[in-house]
Every structure is written in C-alpha cells, then in structure tokens.
Design an enzyme around this catalytic site. Structure first.
Site, PDB file in Angstrom:
ATOM      1  N   GLU A  28       1.770   1.106 -17.255  1.00  7.95           N
ATOM      2  CA  GLU A  28       1.546   0.542 -16.192  1.00  7.95           C
ATOM      3  C   GLU A  28       0.639   1.558 -14.961  1.00  7.95           C
ATOM      4  O   GLU A  28      -0.480   1.493 -14.594  1.00  7.95           O
ATOM      5  CB  GLU A  28       2.538  -0.046 -15.253  1.00  7.95           C
ATOM      6  N   TYR A  60     -10.677  -4.405  11.824  1.00  5.88           N
ATOM      7  CA  TYR A  60     -10.263  -4.800  10.446  1.00  5.88           C
ATOM      8  C   TYR A  60     -10.737  -4.195   9.307  1.00  5.88           C
ATOM      9  O   TYR A  60     -10.182  -3.898   8.236  1.00  5.88           O
ATOM     10  CB  TYR A  60      -9.931  -6.433  10.295  1.00  5.88           C
ATOM     11  N   GLU A  80       7.234  -2.774  -3.504  1.00  4.60           N
ATOM     12  CA  GLU A  80       7.804  -2.540  -2.159  1.00  4.60           C
ATOM     13  C   GLU A  80       7.357  -1.566  -1.587  1.00  4.60           C
ATOM     14  O   GLU A  80       7.113  -1.278  -0.392  1.00  4.60           O
ATOM     15  CB  GLU A  80       9.266  -2.639  -2.546  1.00  4.60           C
ATOM     16  N   LYS A 106       0.965  -8.700  -7.610  1.00  3.05           N
ATOM     17  CA  LYS A 106       1.035  -8.024  -8.925  1.00  3.05           C
ATOM     18  C   LYS A 106       0.635  -8.948  -9.880  1.00  3.05           C
ATOM     19  O   LYS A 106       1.846  -9.367 -10.595  1.00  3.05           O
ATOM     20  CB  LYS A 106       2.017  -7.007  -9.146  1.00  3.05           C
TER      21      LYS A 106
END
Length: 152
Positions: A28, A60, A80, A106
């Site tokens: 990954e 933004y 996380e 994900k």
C-alpha cells in the site's frame, strides 16, 4: 466572543480526492491508492456574512491545500493518523474554528471481500486538540524504528 448558547455555522468540504501512500502493508505504501476526505468546520460565519470579506472567514481553498499536502505527503500506517494530522493542522492554523470533523475514506482498503468504503471519522475541538503529528510517526519512520532500516 462567541456566546455559549450561539449555534455554530459550518464550512463543509466533501469528497476531496487525493492519491496517497498510507496503509499497514508495504505494498500500500509502495503503490498508493485513492483517498477521499470530508472536512466540516464549525465556527461563527456571522462577521464574514455581514462584511462579505474573505479575511473574515476561513478560506476553504487554503483548507483544501492543507488536506492535500497531508494526504499526498508523508506516508502513515493508519488513516486515523492522517485524520488526526489534518484536524490538528487546521485547528492550529485557524483558532476561530471551534470544532472540526474529518472523515478519511479508503475505498480500496485490502479487505477480503466486497465493500464500498472503509473510513474513519474523528471530531476534535480547540480545547481537545493535541499534537498527533509528534505522536503519529510517518510509516517510514515507524519502520526504521522497528528494523533500523527505512522501507521503500
């Protein structure tokens, strides 16, 4: 000063799409994958609404760039940790943001079955903001600490 009974307004950025190298598996981190991020900021937008001035709100576009630099930057084992880094950075840069909610999606997580999405959602506020960037080691640093040699 914001009254405690005053309801906060929101700025939302949804479905931001980036390519990053996060995950527990070496594959990954080597090949990467798409990540989607949603960010909701809670703050008072009254001053911006009355003045019609960008300087009186959170830009933004700048928040988008923060998220992009984190997701496309250092590699982390856990989404996380990616979410914590985003929340910490936005809260640090914009003290007028009272709370932030960050969801990191994900959709190509290596799971043994069919699914649409794997995601984490965190909520942080100015008073509970910590320094996760110091605690959450980038994947390469964590591997180096375990094995003495960086992974590629």
């Amino acid at each position: 000063m914001l009254k405690t009974t005053e309801k906060l307004d929101r700025i939302a950025l949804s479905g931001m799409k980036f390519y990053g190298y996060h995950g527990c598996l070496t594959e990954e981190r080597a090949h990467g994958q798409e990540f989607y991020v949603d960010v909701n900021l809670a703050l008072s937008l009254r001053r911006a609404g009355k003045s019609d001035e960008l300087k009186n709100t959170v830009n933004y576009a700048a928040v988008f760039e923060i998220v992009k630099s984190i997701v496309e930057g250092q590699s982390y084992h856990l989404i996380e940790a990616v979410a914590e880094r985003i929340a910490d950075t936005v809260l640090e840069r914009y003290p007028e943001v009272r709370t932030i909610e960050v969801t990191v999606h994900k959709p190509s997580a290596p799971l043994p079955g069919n699914f649409q999405d794997a995601a984490v959602t965190i909520q942080r506020s100015q008073k509970t903001a910590e320094a996760p960037a110091a605690e959450a080691k980038p994947a390469a640093a964590a591997d180096t600490a375990k094995t003495g040699a960086p992974t590629t």
